[in-house]
Design an enzyme around this catalytic site. Structure first.
Site, PDB file in Angstrom:
ATOM      1  N   HIS A  62       0.839  -1.204   0.000  1.00 19.77           N
ATOM      2  CA  HIS A  62       0.000   0.000   0.000  1.00 19.77           C
ATOM      3  C   HIS A  62       0.876   1.257   0.000  1.00 19.77           C
ATOM      4  CE1 HIS A  62      -3.576   2.420   1.404  1.00 19.77           C
ATOM      5  NE2 HIS A  62      -2.586   3.168   1.892  1.00 19.77           N
ATOM      6  N   GLU A  63       1.871   1.292   0.868  1.00 20.56           N
ATOM      7  CA  GLU A  63       2.738   2.467   0.945  1.00 20.56           C
ATOM      8  C   GLU A  63       3.644   2.580  -0.285  1.00 20.56           C
ATOM      9  OE1 GLU A  63       2.093   4.668   2.997  1.00 20.56           O
ATOM     10  OE2 GLU A  63       0.747   3.448   4.224  1.00 20.56           O
ATOM     11  N   HIS A  85       1.788   4.285  -2.989  1.00 19.24           N
ATOM     12  CA  HIS A  85       1.796   5.742  -2.838  1.00 19.24           C
ATOM     13  C   HIS A  85       3.035   6.350  -3.483  1.00 19.24           C
ATOM     14  CE1 HIS A  85      -1.761   6.271  -0.533  1.00 19.24           C
ATOM     15  NE2 HIS A  85      -1.335   5.693   0.570  1.00 19.24           N
ATOM     16  N   GLU A 120      -6.176   6.750  -0.912  1.00 19.77           N
ATOM     17  CA  GLU A 120      -6.243   5.531  -0.117  1.00 19.77           C
ATOM     18  C   GLU A 120      -6.899   4.401  -0.895  1.00 19.77           C
ATOM     19  OE1 GLU A 120      -4.541   5.121   2.566  1.00 19.77           O
ATOM     20  OE2 GLU A 120      -3.957   7.224   2.419  1.00 19.77           O
TER      21      GLU A 120
END
Length: 275
Positions: A81-82, A85, A165
């Site tokens: 997830h990070e 980003h 998100e």
């Protein structure tokens, strides 16, 4: 250094956290990316965020509580997830919005100071009075314009954080091919994300921020809506959260890992079921 100061984090090396680095390295190799470094915040809170402006400065920060409580595939989902980003340049965009919000805020304060000083100018007549009125009017107009800019930037900052998100959740699932692990990670994080004394700018960047400012300025979509979205697009049932490994339980205080009510009710209802 500034982000470390705000987050109260410290760097960790591969030698100190080999499993953490190995998980991220596998994800980076799959996409041909350079490895970010890691920071850790020593808190029982469960959260993570990415920061930096270039390959040389990209860094993923995780909390000790996240490392101690998430299973291996759940932690991998959070790291993916990070990493998403970073891949999507979300980190750069968020830093830019933070800078512009700060700039508009500073200029608003400056315009307000000019307006107050103009009001304190001694009353005169003729050109003097006209000049004072012009300064007051100009400062009011400037203050109004800057205020609109400030709140527009603030709203854009929150809107960007909310949208990113969902995109990062999707990117994590694409990287790991494991939507169930992403949902279990979110369930583990839910209700335990708030970092003690966490700065607003830091919480804005985290995978979860459970303290929104009114409905309009919520920085993150709710965990429930993210779970429902993942379940719908991947056709995967929202999981029942399994018990934590005994080793993880021992490394945190019993009060911190007390089961939440939702964990004791069996399968979490899927609001998209039947639609």
């Amino acid at each position: 250094n500034l982000m470390r100061s705000l987050a109260r984090s410290h760097p960790v090396t591969r030698e100190q956290e080999p499993e953490l680095y190995a998980l991220l390295e596998n994800l980076c190799i799959s996409r041909g990316l350079s490895m970010p470094e890691f920071d850790i915040i020593e808190t029982h809170a469960r959260n993570a965020f990415a920061s930096g402006l270039s390959e040389k400065t990209y860094r993923i920060t995780v909390t000790r509580g996240l490392l101690n409580t998430l299973q291996k595939d759940e932690l991998e989902a959070v790291l993916a997830h990070e990493l998403t980003h970073i891949m999507n340049n979300d980190v750069r965009l968020l830093v830019i919005t933070v800078i512009f919000a700060g700039l508009f805020g500073f200029l608003c304060q400056l315009a307000w100071t000019i307006f107050r000083e103009a009001l304190r100018m001694p009353a005169g007549s003729g050109k003097g009075q006209s000049g004072k009125g012009g300064i007051i009017l100009a400062s009011l107009v400037l203050l109004a314009v800057l205020s609109i800019g400030y709140f527009a930037t603030l709203w854009s900052r929150f809107a960007l954080s909310r949208r990113r998100e969902y995109d990062a959740d999707a990117g994590a699932i694409e990287l790991t091919k494991n939507p169930d692990a992403m949902m279990r990670a979110l369930l583990r994080i839910e209700g335990r994300a708030q970092i003690p004394n966490g700065q607003a700018d830091v919480m804005l960047m985290c995978i979860e921020n459970s303290q929104p400012f009114m409905g309009l300025f919520a920085t993150h979509p709710s965990i429930e809506s993210r779970l429902a979205w993942i379940s719908e697009v991947t056709n995967t049932p929202i999981p029942v959260l399994p018990p934590l490994p005994a080793a993880s339980e021992e490394r945190i205080t019993p009060a911190e890992d007390a089961p939440s009510p939702i964990w004791n009710t069996g399968r979490r209802p899927n609001p998209w079921a039947g639609k």
